[in-house]
Design an enzyme around this catalytic site. Structure first.
Site, short mmCIF file in Angstrom:
data_model
loop_
_atom_site.label_atom_id
_atom_site.label_comp_id
_atom_site.label_asym_id
_atom_site.label_seq_id
_atom_site.Cartn_x
_atom_site.Cartn_y
_atom_site.Cartn_z
N ARG A 13 8.36 6.33 -5.06
CA ARG A 13 7.44 5.66 -4.15
C ARG A 13 6.31 6.61 -3.74
O ARG A 13 5.14 6.25 -3.74
CB ARG A 13 8.19 5.16 -2.90
CG ARG A 13 8.96 3.87 -3.14
CD ARG A 13 9.89 3.52 -2.01
NE ARG A 13 9.28 3.02 -0.78
CZ ARG A 13 8.87 1.79 -0.57
NH1 ARG A 13 8.97 0.90 -1.55
NH2 ARG A 13 8.34 1.42 0.56
N SER B 178 2.06 3.83 5.32
CA SER B 178 1.61 4.57 4.15
C SER B 178 0.73 5.74 4.57
O SER B 178 0.80 6.83 4.00
CB SER B 178 0.88 3.65 3.17
OG SER B 178 -0.11 2.91 3.82
N ASN C 25 3.33 8.36 5.99
CA ASN C 25 4.44 8.85 5.16
C ASN C 25 4.18 8.93 3.66
O ASN C 25 5.00 9.48 2.94
CB ASN C 25 5.68 7.97 5.38
CG ASN C 25 6.18 8.01 6.79
OD1 ASN C 25 6.39 9.08 7.35
ND2 ASN C 25 6.37 6.85 7.38
N TYR C 26 3.09 8.34 3.19
CA TYR C 26 2.93 8.28 1.74
C TYR C 26 1.65 8.91 1.19
O TYR C 26 1.61 9.25 0.03
CB TYR C 26 3.01 6.82 1.27
CG TYR C 26 4.42 6.29 1.32
CD1 TYR C 26 5.32 6.57 0.29
CD2 TYR C 26 4.87 5.53 2.39
CE1 TYR C 26 6.62 6.10 0.33
CE2 TYR C 26 6.18 5.05 2.44
CZ TYR C 26 7.05 5.35 1.42
OH TYR C 26 8.34 4.89 1.46
N LEU C 27 0.60 8.99 2.01
CA LEU C 27 -0.65 9.53 1.46
C LEU C 27 -0.63 11.06 1.57
O LEU C 27 -0.68 11.62 2.66
CB LEU C 27 -1.85 8.95 2.21
CG LEU C 27 -1.97 7.42 2.17
CD1 LEU C 27 -3.24 6.98 2.89
CD2 LEU C 27 -1.97 6.89 0.75
#
Length: 595
Positions: A428, A561, A564-566
């Site tokens: 992810r 996002s 936690n994701y970028l």
DNA sequence: TGTCAGACTTGGAATAATATTA
DNA sequence: TAATATTATTCCAAGTCTGACA
């Protein structure tokens, strides 16, 4: 500032050359971490700080010294004395009984208040407190309205406070909290995250949670375990006459305090450091680093699972197909869940009714994932995958697992063989990084900072969609859309008027108006009109864009996002290349977390 | 090999703070 | 100046993943 990994995401053969890879990110970027500023010496003087950047990661030791002040308890319940009605009559309640009644009353305008499970669970737990002989025995005869109205008026009172009063109470609160807001980790002052103990309330489980509405009882000091450095003074228990459950000195963990979740006694709630702390920042960096490493392995991983699509070994075959889905669709791993939780699934726990095979090679997914958010997606897959899924589902009854030879432990054990440290969730993060990098590189043009920020937001949106981050449509959405439409209408009328006026002027040179605006209009030169015209046109376009953007994002949750994701390194590199300021720019406040 | 406790990250909603508009 | 919109922060639920133990 050096550009890290910019544009490298698409190149499978990327090599790591950063010699300073192991340094903390802030140090690599030459930015002083707010967290590394030492706090007041009086508090930290008793603790010797160790040099940073020491390779402490040999064992599982997370810190050498840890000093903090424990937790803040919610204030005791203050009875309001407002009487609810039972069968039309006011009833007397003890403070304890009133407290729980109030918890329910104030939820009147939430969805929970009308859910049968919620009501039943609440009523069962409340009756335990009311006692067997209490007059209240039937929920249908309860009328909580008086308490609800009291609650509304309290809310209104709070709203009516002057800004000075608000400020004063805010300051008082932050003064009380100050002591608990900080911890010293190896002598460095770090912010504590959730130092407040959760107050009692009715459990708000998501989706069709069987325990929703259950009373979450008050947590007492005797429920709480404190974790603190051996030499540090043990925080004083703030409630007189009571004491902590236990005091530990475990430096292999990062939590400062914990207690058992009263709804699910085997679950533990923790007090951790804030996201801005270096402990969190470090593991965040490791997460992104792992995702970047996957880039070097992805080709062979794909080759590996593709080969196994047709394996005779059913377990191998299922691992291959599951890995394919996780890679392609960024699905979550899907741990097994208990009976007393909401019925949701992830990849490994997909049930036969969650996947429909659409010939010749499409799969339709329809299931409730984390937080009971629906995942609904139709995708074209490799024929071998399509055939395999069909085979896995064949002959299984409703409720049967598609991947019956698989669980997350087995899947992750296999992934670990392919790349050190690889687990399902890394895909992810990896997907997010690739998407962010690709969109930023492809779509950024030499425009204004605002235009560039729009590209960033679009990339953010794409990542959120890939991760299936959805939100409920905001309550005020419709009214906001209406307002924007009205505004566009108004502007359009204005535009038409100005247009007419302009053409008249062009014809007559001089206009003799009959209404009150005449004088003003007469003074307008064609140049001024032309200017106004283009201004209105711009505003229409802007408003329209704003409207479309709002509509477009109404069910997309961007926050998760972003946080936690970028990968912030991709963001920083892009900001540098395209001269977008990192600091002060509100679009990138997320970076505060790491810098 | 399976189960379970434990520790940590990820998640959307609610709320608070701040900015913008009327 | 108040109402409204936007953004940041807080809250706490719900995931992932590891390691100990049977």
């Amino acid at each position: 500032l050096k550009i890290i990994n910019a544009g490298g995401a698409k190149a499978d053969g990327h090599r790591h050359q950063d010699s300073d890879d192991e340094k903390p990110l802030a140090a690599r970027l030459g930015i002083n971490s707010a967290a590394s500023k030492t706090g007041d010496a009086s508090d930290s003087s008793s603790v010797e700080s160790e040099p940073k950047d020491e390779p402490e990661h040999d064992g599982r030791k997370k810190w050498s010294t840890l000093v903090h002040n424990g937790v803040v308890f919610p204030p005791p319940y203050k009875p309001h004395g407002v009487k609810m009605l039972y069968n039309g009559q006011p009833v007397d309640l003890t403070p304890e009984q009133e407290e729980v009644a109030t918890m329910f009353a104030v939820m009147k305008d939430t969805e929970y208040a009308s859910k049968e499970t919620f009501i039943n669970n609440f009523f069962t737990d409340w009756r335990k407190i009311l006692g067997k002989t209490h007059v209240i025995t039937k929920f249908e005869l309860c009328d909580f309205t008086p308490i609800y109205e009291w609650h509304l008026s309290e809310k209104e009172k709070k709203k009516q406070m002057t800004s000075e009063e608000k400020k004063a109470s805010r300051e008082e609160k932050s003064q009380q909290d100050e002591k608990f807001m900080w911890a010293f980790v190896d002598g460095v002052k770090e912010k504590v995250g959730n130092f407040r103990v959760e107050p009692p309330g009715l459990f708000r489980g998501r989706g069709e949670h069987p325990k929703m509405g259950r009373l979450k009882r008050r947590i007492r000091p005797s429920d709480i375990t404190i974790n603190i450095g051996e030499e540090a003074p043990v925080p004083v228990c703030p409630i007189p006459g009571e004491s902590w459950k236990e005091v530990k000195h475990d430096n292999t963990v990062t939590w400062l305090a914990c207690w058992n979740d009263p709804i699910n006694e085997k679950d533990i709630k923790y007090v951790f450091l804030a996201a801005s702390s270096s402990l969190k920042g470090q593991s965040d960096k490791e997460k992104y680093e792992k995702a970047r490493k996957l880039k070097d392995y992805i080709r062979s991983i794909r080759a590996n699972y593709t080969k196994d699509f047709r394996s005779k070994d059913q377990r191998k075959k299922q691992i291959a197909v599951a890995t394919y889905l996780i890679d392609k669709l960024a699905l979550r791993a899907g741990d097994e869940k208990d009976e007393d939780e909401a019925d949701t699934v992830g990849c490994c726990t997909l049930k036969v009714e969650n996947v429909t095979c659409l010939p010749p090679n499409k799969l339709q997914f329809d299931f409730l994932g984390k937080d009971s958010i629906r995942y609904y997606n139709t995708v074209e897959v490799e024929l071998a995958v399509y055939e395999a899924i069909k085979e896995f589902c064949a002959g299984k009854k409703k409720g049967g697992h598609v991947f019956d030879k698989l669980d997350t432990t087995k899947l992750n054990a296999h992934l670990k063989d392919l790349m050190p440290g690889l687990t399902a969730k890394v895909f992810r993060t990896y997907d997010a990084s690739i998407t962010l990098d690709t969109i930023l590189n492809k779509e950024t043009t030499d425009g204004t900072v605002d235009e560039k920020a729009k590209v960033y937001q679009r990339a953010n949106k794409e990542v959120a969609i890939i991760c299936n981050h959805q939100r409920a449509v905001p309550k005020s959405h419709d009214s906001q859309m209406n307002k924007l439409n009205e505004k566009i209408d108004e502007l359009t009328v204005e535009l038409e008027k100005a247009n007419k006026l302009l053409s008249k002027k062009a014809k007559k040179r001089k206009l003799v108006g009959s209404d009150g605006d005449a004088k003003r209009r007469r003074k307008l030169t064609p140049e001024m009109l032309q200017k106004k015209l283009s201004q209105v046109e711009t505003r229409i376009v802007e408003t329209d864009n704003h409207k479309n953007n709002k509509e477009d994002l109404k069910t997309v949750a961007l926050g998760t996002s972003k946080i936690n994701y970028l990968d912030p390194r991709i963001t920083v590199a892009w900001c540098k290349t395209h001269e977008v300021p990192i600091d002060r720019d509100k679009h990138f406040t997320v970076l505060n977390k790491l810098f």
